[in-house]
Write an enzyme that holds these catalytic residues in place. Structure first.
Site, PDB file in Angstrom:
ATOM      1  N   ARG A 126       1.064  -1.138  -0.078  1.00 44.59           N
ATOM      2  CA  ARG A 126      -0.234  -0.455  -0.278  1.00 44.59           C
ATOM      3  C   ARG A 126       0.850   1.796   0.213  1.00 44.59           C
ATOM      4  O   ARG A 126       2.115   1.184   0.746  1.00 44.59           O
ATOM      5  CB  ARG A 126      -0.834   0.086   1.417  1.00 44.59           C
ATOM      6  CG  ARG A 126      -1.595   1.232   1.178  1.00 44.59           C
ATOM      7  CD  ARG A 126      -2.265   1.532   2.249  1.00 44.59           C
ATOM      8  NE  ARG A 126      -2.586   0.785   3.805  1.00 44.59           N
ATOM      9  CZ  ARG A 126      -2.945   0.731   4.891  1.00 44.59           C
ATOM     10  NH1 ARG A 126      -4.252   1.373   4.577  1.00 44.59           N
ATOM     11  NH2 ARG A 126      -2.939   0.360   5.719  1.00 44.59           N
ATOM     12  N   ARG A 159       3.157   4.453   4.654  1.00 41.30           N
ATOM     13  CA  ARG A 159       3.013   4.251   6.388  1.00 41.30           C
ATOM     14  C   ARG A 159       3.196   3.881   6.878  1.00 41.30           C
ATOM     15  O   ARG A 159       3.824   2.965   7.091  1.00 41.30           O
ATOM     16  CB  ARG A 159       1.060   4.327   6.804  1.00 41.30           C
ATOM     17  CG  ARG A 159       0.211   4.741   6.506  1.00 41.30           C
ATOM     18  CD  ARG A 159      -1.177   4.521   6.520  1.00 41.30           C
ATOM     19  NE  ARG A 159      -1.171   3.853   8.094  1.00 41.30           N
ATOM     20  CZ  ARG A 159      -2.598   2.702   7.998  1.00 41.30           C
ATOM     21  NH1 ARG A 159      -4.197   3.491   6.532  1.00 41.30           N
ATOM     22  NH2 ARG A 159      -2.926   2.630   8.285  1.00 41.30           N
TER      23      ARG A 159
HETATM   24  P1  AP5 Z   1      -7.341  -0.371   2.426  1.00 34.62           P
HETATM   25  O1  AP5 Z   1      -8.820   0.409   1.771  1.00 34.62           O
HETATM   26  O2  AP5 Z   1      -6.569   0.982   3.118  1.00 34.62           O
HETATM   27  O3  AP5 Z   1      -7.424  -0.850   4.059  1.00 34.62           O
HETATM   28  P2  AP5 Z   1      -8.026  -0.779   5.216  1.00 34.62           P
HETATM   29  O4  AP5 Z   1      -8.693  -1.336   5.662  1.00 34.62           O
HETATM   30  O5  AP5 Z   1      -8.872   0.529   5.518  1.00 34.62           O
HETATM   31  O6  AP5 Z   1      -6.685  -1.104   6.200  1.00 34.62           O
HETATM   32  P3  AP5 Z   1      -5.841  -0.019   7.714  1.00 34.62           P
HETATM   33  O7  AP5 Z   1      -5.137  -0.382   7.127  1.00 34.62           O
HETATM   34  O8  AP5 Z   1      -6.257   1.829   7.547  1.00 34.62           O
HETATM   35  O9  AP5 Z   1      -7.350   0.041   8.248  1.00 34.62           O
HETATM   36  P4  AP5 Z   1      -6.501   0.077  10.064  1.00 34.62           P
HETATM   37  O10 AP5 Z   1      -8.147  -0.491  10.592  1.00 34.62           O
HETATM   38  O11 AP5 Z   1      -5.846  -1.005  10.395  1.00 34.62           O
HETATM   39  O12 AP5 Z   1      -5.711   0.896   9.953  1.00 34.62           O
HETATM   40  P5  AP5 Z   1      -6.422   2.648  10.781  1.00 34.62           P
HETATM   41  O13 AP5 Z   1      -6.004   3.374   9.873  1.00 34.62           O
HETATM   42  O14 AP5 Z   1      -7.873   2.438  10.905  1.00 34.62           O
HETATM   43  O15 AP5 Z   1      -6.887  -0.953   1.233  1.00 34.62           O
HETATM   44  C1  AP5 Z   1      -5.621  -1.789   1.836  1.00 34.62           C
HETATM   45  C2  AP5 Z   1      -4.817  -1.693   0.482  1.00 34.62           C
HETATM   46  O16 AP5 Z   1      -5.295  -2.612   0.118  1.00 34.62           O
HETATM   47  C3  AP5 Z   1      -4.644  -0.837  -0.672  1.00 34.62           C
HETATM   48  O17 AP5 Z   1      -3.251  -0.519  -1.139  1.00 34.62           O
HETATM   49  C4  AP5 Z   1      -5.454  -1.035  -1.134  1.00 34.62           C
HETATM   50  O18 AP5 Z   1      -5.737  -0.144  -2.838  1.00 34.62           O
HETATM   51  C5  AP5 Z   1      -6.329  -2.480  -1.512  1.00 34.62           C
HETATM   52  N1  AP5 Z   1      -7.168  -3.013  -2.257  1.00 34.62           N
HETATM   53  C6  AP5 Z   1      -8.725  -3.072  -1.519  1.00 34.62           C
HETATM   54  N2  AP5 Z   1      -9.208  -3.302  -1.326  1.00 34.62           N
HETATM   55  C7  AP5 Z   1      -8.944  -4.087  -2.644  1.00 34.62           C
HETATM   56  C8  AP5 Z   1      -9.385  -4.734  -2.856  1.00 34.62           C
HETATM   57  N3  AP5 Z   1     -10.665  -5.485  -3.361  1.00 34.62           N
HETATM   58  N4  AP5 Z   1      -8.809  -6.321  -3.926  1.00 34.62           N
HETATM   59  C9  AP5 Z   1      -6.808  -5.347  -3.906  1.00 34.62           C
HETATM   60  N5  AP5 Z   1      -6.948  -4.821  -3.456  1.00 34.62           N
HETATM   61  C10 AP5 Z   1      -7.494  -3.943  -2.304  1.00 34.62           C
HETATM   62  O19 AP5 Z   1      -5.765   2.770  12.409  1.00 34.62           O
HETATM   63  C11 AP5 Z   1      -4.618   3.221  12.322  1.00 34.62           C
HETATM   64  C12 AP5 Z   1      -3.674   3.262  13.778  1.00 34.62           C
HETATM   65  O20 AP5 Z   1      -4.974   4.177  14.291  1.00 34.62           O
HETATM   66  C13 AP5 Z   1      -4.612   1.682  14.127  1.00 34.62           C
HETATM   67  O21 AP5 Z   1      -3.482   0.657  14.355  1.00 34.62           O
HETATM   68  C14 AP5 Z   1      -4.493   2.081  15.834  1.00 34.62           C
HETATM   69  O22 AP5 Z   1      -3.283   1.988  16.456  1.00 34.62           O
HETATM   70  C15 AP5 Z   1      -4.739   3.446  15.622  1.00 34.62           C
HETATM   71  N6  AP5 Z   1      -6.550   3.858  15.579  1.00 34.62           N
HETATM   72  C16 AP5 Z   1      -7.674   4.046  15.004  1.00 34.62           C
HETATM   73  N7  AP5 Z   1      -8.478   3.696  14.827  1.00 34.62           N
HETATM   74  C17 AP5 Z   1      -8.520   2.988  16.180  1.00 34.62           C
HETATM   75  C18 AP5 Z   1      -9.962   3.197  17.306  1.00 34.62           C
HETATM   76  N8  AP5 Z   1     -10.859   2.878  17.109  1.00 34.62           N
HETATM   77  N9  AP5 Z   1      -8.906   1.907  18.523  1.00 34.62           N
HETATM   78  C19 AP5 Z   1      -7.979   2.693  18.647  1.00 34.62           C
HETATM   79  N10 AP5 Z   1      -6.938   2.876  17.780  1.00 34.62           N
HETATM   80  C20 AP5 Z   1      -6.672   2.964  16.487  1.00 34.62           C
END
Ligand code: AP5
Length: 217
Positions: A126, A159
């Site tokens: 990604r 990231r």
């Molecule tokens: P993408 O759409 O970016 O995936 P995603 O599910 O959004 O993954 P994230 O890593 O952003 O989710 P996350 O939940 O870990 O991170 P967040 O930012 O919330 O797709 C991924 C890749 O696949 C891309 O390259 C895309 O192009 C590709 N792709 C997508 N769909 C596809 C398909 N159908 N086929 C092929 N390729 C595809 O959280 C980050 C950090 O913040 C956490 O670790 C934590 O420390 C903190 N945090 C956030 N929210 C909370 C919370 N509620 N509580 C506590 N800590 C939190």
């Protein structure tokens, strides 16, 4: 249209939420994006979250719940929203139920089902635009050849938490803390499972059908 996108890291929640939020004219509320912005601005919240995010752990429930409570009270949430990355623990889900007690409840939870091997490949390949936030993938959706964003020309970056070791820790944390939410929403009869291994357009069409059900209910 009040929905939660639930699923392990890298299952496609952000990719789908950004487009569907625009289509349905509702905000995408990504706790990850809010935290990353706080880190880059060096705010108090960002200072508290930085090292936790870099290690792949979860920011404390108290901080996240306060943040979401304030966000959901804003006028742009009146006709709906997509919660992307929240809730992530059972206490967060229970607090959300409490926050929404006096207003409209969640219509449904879209669960993105993708096996772990695919997730690791997706996350380590990604890339994101540092300016507009567009999500790329070196394998399936690469940026332009000069390494710039196709949409706004911004710099493309990886990231910090997408290094393989951190990805594995995020998946471990997901299994322990977030996976139980599947049962939580199944019991509430609000869970809609989507096959996240299909291509981006197919997954979007599946979610669109689910959204149509919500709007008719
Ligand atoms: P993408 O759409 O970016 O995936 P995603 O599910 O959004 O993954 P994230 O890593 O952003 O989710 P996350 O939940 O870990 O991170 P967040 O930012 O919330 O797709 C991924 C890749 O696949 C891309 O390259 C895309 O192009 C590709 N792709 C997508 N769909 C596809 C398909 N159908 N086929 C092929 N390729 C595809 O959280 C980050 C950090 O913040 C956490 O670790 C934590 O420390 C903190 N945090 C956030 N929210 C909370 C919370 N509620 N509580 C506590 N800590 C939190």
């Amino acid at each position: 249209m009040r929905t939660i996108f639930l699923g392990a890291p890298g299952t496609g929640k952000g990719t789908q939420a950004s487009v569907l939020a625009e289509k349905y004219n509702i905000p995408q509320i990504s706790t990850g994006d809010i935290l990353r912005q706080a880190v880059s601005e060096g705010t108090e919240l960002g200072k508290q979250a930085k090292s936790i995010m870099e290690s792949g752990g979860l920011v404390s429930d108290d901080i996240i719940i306060a943040l979401i409570k304030e966000r959901l009270a804003r006028p742009d949430c009146a006709s709906g929203y997509i919660l992307d990355g929240f809730p992530r623990t059972v206490p967060q889900a229970q607090s959300l139920d409490d926050i929404l007690q006096d207003s409209a409840p969640i219509d449904g939870v879209v669960y993105f089902d993708v096996p772990e091997e695919i997730i690791i490949t997706r996350l380590t390949s990604r890339r994101v635009c540092s300016k507009c936030g567009y999500i790329y993938n070196l394998i399936t959706d690469p940026p332009s050849e000069d390494g710039k964003c196709r949409i706004c020309g911004g710099e493309i970056m990886q990231r910090d938490d997408d290094k393989e070791e951190t990805v594995r820790n995020r998946l471990k944390v997901y299994k322990e803390k977030t996976a139980p939410l599947k049962d939580y929403y199944l019991e509430q009869q609000k869970l809609y499972v989507v096959d996240g291994t299909r291509n981006v357009d197919q997954v979007r069409a599946d979610i669109d059908k689910i959204f149509q059900k919500f709007s008719k209910a």
